[in-house]
Design a protein around this motif. Structure first.
Motif, PDB file in Angstrom:
ATOM      1  N   SER A  47      -4.574  -7.767  -2.743  1.00  0.00           N
ATOM      2  CA  SER A  47      -4.973  -6.833  -1.679  1.00  0.00           C
ATOM      3  C   SER A  47      -3.835  -6.606  -0.699  1.00  0.00           C
ATOM      4  O   SER A  47      -2.795  -7.256  -0.768  1.00  0.00           O
ATOM      5  CB  SER A  47      -6.160  -7.407  -0.908  1.00  0.00           C
ATOM      6  OG  SER A  47      -5.727  -8.504  -0.138  1.00  0.00           O
ATOM      7  N   CYS A  48      -4.067  -5.692   0.228  1.00  0.00           N
ATOM      8  CA  CYS A  48      -3.153  -5.468   1.359  1.00  0.00           C
ATOM      9  C   CYS A  48      -3.006  -6.784   2.124  1.00  0.00           C
ATOM     10  O   CYS A  48      -3.933  -7.591   2.184  1.00  0.00           O
ATOM     11  CB  CYS A  48      -3.767  -4.385   2.250  1.00  0.00           C
ATOM     12  SG  CYS A  48      -2.990  -4.190   3.864  1.00  0.00           S
TER      13      CYS A  48
ATOM     14  N   GLN B   1      -1.982  -6.941 -10.005  1.00  0.00           N
ATOM     15  CA  GLN B   1      -2.766  -5.703  -9.833  1.00  0.00           C
ATOM     16  C   GLN B   1      -3.907  -5.837  -8.826  1.00  0.00           C
ATOM     17  O   GLN B   1      -4.219  -4.907  -8.107  1.00  0.00           O
ATOM     18  CB  GLN B   1      -3.344  -5.264 -11.180  1.00  0.00           C
ATOM     19  CG  GLN B   1      -2.313  -4.746 -12.168  1.00  0.00           C
ATOM     20  CD  GLN B   1      -1.867  -3.329 -11.864  1.00  0.00           C
ATOM     21  OE1 GLN B   1      -2.661  -2.504 -11.481  1.00  0.00           O
ATOM     22  NE2 GLN B   1      -0.592  -3.059 -12.032  1.00  0.00           N
ATOM     23  N   GLY B   2      -4.550  -7.000  -8.827  1.00  0.00           N
ATOM     24  CA  GLY B   2      -5.723  -7.166  -7.945  1.00  0.00           C
ATOM     25  C   GLY B   2      -5.390  -7.664  -6.555  1.00  0.00           C
ATOM     26  O   GLY B   2      -6.292  -7.886  -5.743  1.00  0.00           O
TER      27      GLY B   2
ATOM     28  N   ASN C 114      -8.840  -1.549  -5.933  1.00  0.00           N
ATOM     29  CA  ASN C 114      -8.022  -2.493  -6.695  1.00  0.00           C
ATOM     30  C   ASN C 114      -8.911  -3.207  -7.714  1.00  0.00           C
ATOM     31  O   ASN C 114     -10.091  -3.442  -7.433  1.00  0.00           O
ATOM     32  CB  ASN C 114      -7.419  -3.556  -5.769  1.00  0.00           C
ATOM     33  CG  ASN C 114      -6.219  -3.031  -5.004  1.00  0.00           C
ATOM     34  OD1 ASN C 114      -5.718  -1.956  -5.297  1.00  0.00           O
ATOM     35  ND2 ASN C 114      -5.782  -3.777  -4.025  1.00  0.00           N
ATOM     36  N   PRO C 115      -8.350  -3.583  -8.870  1.00  0.00           N
ATOM     37  CA  PRO C 115      -9.164  -4.380  -9.801  1.00  0.00           C
ATOM     38  C   PRO C 115      -9.559  -5.720  -9.156  1.00  0.00           C
ATOM     39  O   PRO C 115      -8.779  -6.289  -8.395  1.00  0.00           O
ATOM     40  CB  PRO C 115      -8.229  -4.611 -10.992  1.00  0.00           C
ATOM     41  CG  PRO C 115      -6.918  -4.022 -10.656  1.00  0.00           C
ATOM     42  CD  PRO C 115      -7.010  -3.295  -9.369  1.00  0.00           C
ATOM     43  N   GLY C 116     -10.749  -6.170  -9.438  1.00  0.00           N
ATOM     44  CA  GLY C 116     -11.209  -7.453  -8.871  1.00  0.00           C
ATOM     45  C   GLY C 116     -11.552  -7.362  -7.401  1.00  0.00           C
ATOM     46  O   GLY C 116     -11.580  -8.376  -6.697  1.00  0.00           O
TER      47      GLY C 116
ATOM     48  N   ILE D 115      -9.515  -2.303   3.679  1.00  0.00           N
ATOM     49  CA  ILE D 115      -9.106  -3.448   2.844  1.00  0.00           C
ATOM     50  C   ILE D 115     -10.350  -4.066   2.200  1.00  0.00           C
ATOM     51  O   ILE D 115     -10.328  -4.453   1.028  1.00  0.00           O
ATOM     52  CB  ILE D 115      -8.321  -4.496   3.670  1.00  0.00           C
ATOM     53  CG1 ILE D 115      -7.072  -3.860   4.287  1.00  0.00           C
ATOM     54  CG2 ILE D 115      -7.913  -5.677   2.798  1.00  0.00           C
ATOM     55  CD1 ILE D 115      -6.331  -4.742   5.276  1.00  0.00           C
TER      56      ILE D 115
ATOM     57  N   GLY E 152      -9.318  -2.582  -0.998  1.00  0.00           N
ATOM     58  CA  GLY E 152      -8.232  -3.549  -1.162  1.00  0.00           C
ATOM     59  C   GLY E 152      -6.934  -3.107  -0.524  1.00  0.00           C
ATOM     60  O   GLY E 152      -5.960  -3.845  -0.498  1.00  0.00           O
ATOM     61  N   ARG E 153      -6.897  -1.896  -0.010  1.00  0.00           N
ATOM     62  CA  ARG E 153      -5.686  -1.406   0.656  1.00  0.00           C
ATOM     63  C   ARG E 153      -6.049  -0.316   1.649  1.00  0.00           C
ATOM     64  O   ARG E 153      -7.223   0.065   1.773  1.00  0.00           O
ATOM     65  CB  ARG E 153      -4.683  -0.890  -0.358  1.00  0.00           C
ATOM     66  CG  ARG E 153      -5.200   0.198  -1.261  1.00  0.00           C
ATOM     67  CD  ARG E 153      -4.209   0.370  -2.390  1.00  0.00           C
ATOM     68  NE  ARG E 153      -4.734   1.117  -3.489  1.00  0.00           N
ATOM     69  CZ  ARG E 153      -4.186   2.229  -3.952  1.00  0.00           C
ATOM     70  NH1 ARG E 153      -3.147   2.735  -3.356  1.00  0.00           N
ATOM     71  NH2 ARG E 153      -4.682   2.841  -5.001  1.00  0.00           N
TER      72      ARG E 153
ATOM     73  N   GLU F 189     -13.203 -17.632  -7.311  1.00  0.00           N
ATOM     74  CA  GLU F 189     -12.499 -16.696  -8.196  1.00  0.00           C
ATOM     75  C   GLU F 189     -11.630 -17.457  -9.196  1.00  0.00           C
ATOM     76  O   GLU F 189     -10.900 -16.846  -9.986  1.00  0.00           O
ATOM     77  CB  GLU F 189     -11.630 -15.759  -7.323  1.00  0.00           C
ATOM     78  CG  GLU F 189     -11.149 -14.511  -8.014  1.00  0.00           C
ATOM     79  CD  GLU F 189     -10.230 -13.671  -7.108  1.00  0.00           C
ATOM     80  OE1 GLU F 189     -10.224 -13.857  -5.883  1.00  0.00           O
ATOM     81  OE2 GLU F 189      -9.522 -12.819  -7.672  1.00  0.00           O
TER      82      GLU F 189
ATOM     83  N   ARG G 239      -4.571 -15.763  -1.492  1.00  0.00           N
ATOM     84  CA  ARG G 239      -5.053 -15.258  -2.793  1.00  0.00           C
ATOM     85  C   ARG G 239      -3.896 -14.600  -3.558  1.00  0.00           C
ATOM     86  O   ARG G 239      -3.704 -14.847  -4.756  1.00  0.00           O
ATOM     87  CB  ARG G 239      -6.187 -14.257  -2.535  1.00  0.00           C
ATOM     88  CG  ARG G 239      -6.796 -13.642  -3.763  1.00  0.00           C
ATOM     89  CD  ARG G 239      -7.992 -12.783  -3.379  1.00  0.00           C
ATOM     90  NE  ARG G 239      -8.514 -12.073  -4.534  1.00  0.00           N
ATOM     91  CZ  ARG G 239      -8.126 -10.852  -4.885  1.00  0.00           C
ATOM     92  NH1 ARG G 239      -7.228 -10.212  -4.165  1.00  0.00           N
ATOM     93  NH2 ARG G 239      -8.633 -10.289  -5.971  1.00  0.00           N
TER      94      ARG G 239
ATOM     95  N   CYS H  43       0.827  -1.227   0.000  1.00  0.00           N
ATOM     96  CA  CYS H  43       0.000   0.000   0.000  1.00  0.00           C
ATOM     97  C   CYS H  43       0.856   1.271   0.000  1.00  0.00           C
ATOM     98  O   CYS H  43       0.564   2.228  -0.719  1.00  0.00           O
ATOM     99  CB  CYS H  43      -0.872   0.052   1.261  1.00  0.00           C
ATOM    100  SG  CYS H  43      -1.982  -1.340   1.483  1.00  0.00           S
TER     101      CYS H  43
ATOM    102  N   LEU I 266      -6.526 -13.814   2.388  1.00  0.00           N
ATOM    103  CA  LEU I 266      -6.129 -12.731   1.469  1.00  0.00           C
ATOM    104  C   LEU I 266      -4.698 -12.960   0.965  1.00  0.00           C
ATOM    105  O   LEU I 266      -4.398 -12.744  -0.214  1.00  0.00           O
ATOM    106  CB  LEU I 266      -6.216 -11.372   2.155  1.00  0.00           C
ATOM    107  CG  LEU I 266      -7.623 -10.888   2.556  1.00  0.00           C
ATOM    108  CD1 LEU I 266      -7.539  -9.505   3.186  1.00  0.00           C
ATOM    109  CD2 LEU I 266      -8.570 -10.850   1.357  1.00  0.00           C
TER     110      LEU I 266
ATOM    111  N   ASN J 172     -13.971  -9.646  -5.370  1.00  0.00           N
ATOM    112  CA  ASN J 172     -13.530 -10.944  -4.821  1.00  0.00           C
ATOM    113  C   ASN J 172     -13.034 -10.806  -3.389  1.00  0.00           C
ATOM    114  O   ASN J 172     -13.235 -11.698  -2.569  1.00  0.00           O
ATOM    115  CB  ASN J 172     -12.428 -11.533  -5.706  1.00  0.00           C
ATOM    116  CG  ASN J 172     -12.961 -11.920  -7.071  1.00  0.00           C
ATOM    117  OD1 ASN J 172     -13.896 -12.696  -7.174  1.00  0.00           O
ATOM    118  ND2 ASN J 172     -12.386 -11.339  -8.113  1.00  0.00           N
ATOM    119  N   VAL J 173     -12.376  -9.695  -3.106  1.00  0.00           N
ATOM    120  CA  VAL J 173     -11.903  -9.455  -1.739  1.00  0.00           C
ATOM    121  C   VAL J 173     -13.100  -9.232  -0.812  1.00  0.00           C
ATOM    122  O   VAL J 173     -13.176  -9.775   0.288  1.00  0.00           O
ATOM    123  CB  VAL J 173     -10.925  -8.251  -1.703  1.00  0.00           C
ATOM    124  CG1 VAL J 173     -10.578  -7.856  -0.273  1.00  0.00           C
ATOM    125  CG2 VAL J 173      -9.652  -8.591  -2.473  1.00  0.00           C
TER     126      VAL J 173
END
Lengths: 296, 317
Positions: free
Chosen positions: A42-43, A39-40, B301-303, B253, B257-258, A110, A63, A9, A60, B306-307
């Motif tokens: 997460s943190c 790109q997708g 974030n892209p996608g 998040i 996503g962040r 997913e 993933r 981040c 997460l 899903n998160v």
């Protein structure tokens, strides 16, 4: 050398200079960063999400690992906290196949599955283990012999030692000192180098957090450091951003520039300070750079 | 083997007491511990060396001290494992974060005061059972490792928060607190959690893992602190900066996503906490001028769906 790149981040937010300097030095070191597939991601949860829901944090990260696995490339991080949280998650996922299977059920929607083969590694380790210190030395065009630098690791790159595989890879324990020496600078070994910078409690107990900044920066300075180098952007946020408060709180002048690891490497590799965004720090790098006849 | 122990000495009964290092050269068996070396010094070389020890078996918790900069029990640390490749002397210092009484002996009074502060006894209000308070094995199993604590003070010695704030309850007392908070027979969980989330309590821990690393009994004090935080939030103690910070990070998040770095401190302190926001202005201006202010509205974030789905599932679990 190709890697699936996980920027975290902070390098995309409050420390853009880390992102830019990483890109610049990786090109020079022959490290090819793949951005797109991650790109997708997460943190990591940074250990905070894990307090409340460890399994969700591990999911997460699984993933993210599955995304990296799909590329067939090792995963590269540039943040001690990201690295530590990932290493801990990977450790739990790899040693408990039932747990991993349970998490994979959640990822299946997913179309992802983590097979347990990801190997997240911090840029610092990649430089020591993959690029090699000898190659790094051979690429140095501006030996930083005038610099006396204090290393500052960030907690999650030194603890817990089992998840970070220190027993199998003992060279990780003093990797930052080795890199500092490889670029020609002198290491200022000070006791705070593996302690906490205070960032995790900055919004919770600012006084304690800032006192940690004061203690570390003053200790390093008193031992002769011209600057500090860190592989952790969260440490940088506190040690650089809150140094003025630390100076006020301790009633002592500090003025110790804090460099990101790639910025140090970039200087030695002959990159311009501007390309490394050394003008974006709260504590000026001007005096430090004048030692190598450069301006920020 | 030949070894040099470099011991930090301090004697208050001198005109100008100051600490200093004294080197002792010993010949020891390969199986010898640091404690064996210290006892040999005291008995054969220098009877004035002060240290605490008793069981020599990692049970009594008396001989915690810093060995090469890290808190360890002298009785379960071998000399051979403490020698560096360069054959440097082994540095022995008293435990940290506590006042030195003499040489390797430190004052444990603040340690025990904090243990007492968390009321380390079972509190069961309401009807008394006829015989004894019964708890099933399964409901107590998760407490087994925290009950292994031998009160050696290694975690307190190396706690990074105690280095800057002696009012912090510290890892040993907080781990002990968890032992009672999570005991199914204790009825005072609510008031305990309230007290433990006050200033100097669980939210002051930096999660630096020093205590986890140095604990000789795998008590995992930091893990217990995290467990208390979780239980406190579950019990509705959600208004502290720490609890708000944790909740907002999770929300960020889940949503983008962040972490939303710009709004995180503002939301943690509360939108109407003007005084705290004013304190952020100088740094805000500097980051703006340096071109490193985080985005006002960071992109998802892209996608990200899903998160979010994983969060929904995680909440249900």
């Amino acid at each position: 050398m190709k890697y699936a790149f996980y920027p975290g981040c902070v390098s995309r937010g409050a420390c853009p200079e880390l992102f830019e300097s990483t890109k610049a030095i990786c090109t020079m070191l022959g490290i090819d960063l793949e951005f797109e597939p991650m790109q997708g991601a997460s943190c990591t949860g940074s250990g905070i999400l894990q307090e409340k829901n460890l399994k969700l944090g591990d999911t997460l990260n699984a993933r993210t690992f599955a995304m990296a696995e799909r590329t067939g490339l090792p995963l590269l991080t540039i943040c001690s906290t990201c690295q530590g949280v990932m290493s801990q998650a990977n450790n739990r996922l790899k040693k408990d196949s039932a747990y991993l299977a349970e998490i994979n059920e959640d990822l299946a929607e997913e179309g992802l599955e983590y097979k347990g083969t990801a190997d997240p590694r911090h840029l610092l380790w990649v430089i020591v283990e993959d690029v090699g210190l000898e190659k790094l030395k051979s690429l140095v065009v501006t030996p930083l012999t005038e610099f006396q630098l204090a290393p500052f690791y960030g907690c999650y790159l030194v603890r817990p030692t089992d998840a970070l595989e220190f027993e199998d890879k003992p060279e990780r324990q003093d990797s930052l000192e080795k890199v500092i020496e490889a670029v020609g600078a002198k290491v200022v070994d000070f006791p705070g180098k593996t302690l906490c910078c205070g960032f995790p409690i900055l919004t919770i107990n600012e006084k304690n957090s800032v006192k940690m900044v004061a203690n570390h920066t003053l200790d390093a300075k008193e031992m002769g450091a011209d600057a500090m180098v860190t592989p952790c952007p969260l440490c940088h946020l506190n040690l650089d951003g809150y140094q003025p408060q630390a100076s006020t709180q301790s009633r002592k002048s500090i003025d110790l520039p804090i460099l990101h690891l790639p910025q140090l490497l970039g200087l030695a590799l002959g990159l311009e300070p501007k390309a490394l965004r050394l003008n974006q720090h709260i504590i000026s790098t001007k005096r430090l750079l004048s030692k190598v006849a450069l301006a920020p | 083997m030949n070894v040099t122990l470099n011991i930090k000495r301090f004697n208050p009964d001198t005109d100008r007491p100051e600490s200093y290092y004294e080197s002792y050269h010993l010949e020891m068996d390969d199986s010898a511990t640091i404690l064996d070396g210290l006892i040999k010094i005291r008995e054969e070389v220098d009877g004035s060396l002060a240290l605490r020890c008793s069981c020599r078996s990692s049970i009594c918790g008396s001989c915690a001290m810093r060995i090469n900069g890290q808190a360890k029990l002298a009785c379960n640390t071998k000399i051979i494992d403490s020698v560096t490749e360069q054959d440097d002397p082994i540095v022995i210092e008293p435990a940290g974060n506590m006042q030195v009484v003499k040489d390797l002996v430190v004052d444990f009074k603040p340690f025990w005061d904090k243990i007492r502060e968390i009321e380390p006894w079972l509190q069961h209000l309401g009807s008394k059972p006829q015989d004894e308070y019964i708890a099933s094995n399964t409901s107590m199993l998760h407490l087994a490792s925290v009950m292994d604590c031998i009160m050696c003070g290694a975690c307190v010695s190396d706690c990074t928060v105690l280095q800057v704030d002696s009012s912090f309850l510290g890892p040993a007392a907080l781990a002990k607190a968890y032992r009672f908070v999570a005991d199914p027979r204790d009825t005072e969980q609510g008031s305990r959690l309230g007290a433990l989330t006050e200033k100097g309590g669980v939210w002051d821990c930096t999660r630096c893992m020093q205590c986890v690393e140095v604990c000789p009994k795998d008590v995992d004090p930091m893990g217990r602190i995290m467990n208390i935080r979780d239980k406190a939030m579950e019990a509705g103690y959600t208004h502290s900066y720490g609890a708000r910070h944790a909740a907002i990070v999770a929300e960020d998040i889940e949503n983008i996503g962040r972490v939303d770095e710009l709004k995180l401190p503002i939301k943690t302190k509360g939108f109407f906490n003007i005084f705290e926001h004013i304190k952020l202005i100088p740094l805000g201006i500097k980051t703006q001028l340096k071109g490193k202010r985080p985005a006002l509205f960071p992109k998802k974030n892209p996608g990200q769906e899903n998160v979010r789905r994983l969060f929904t599932k995680g909440d249900k679990n």
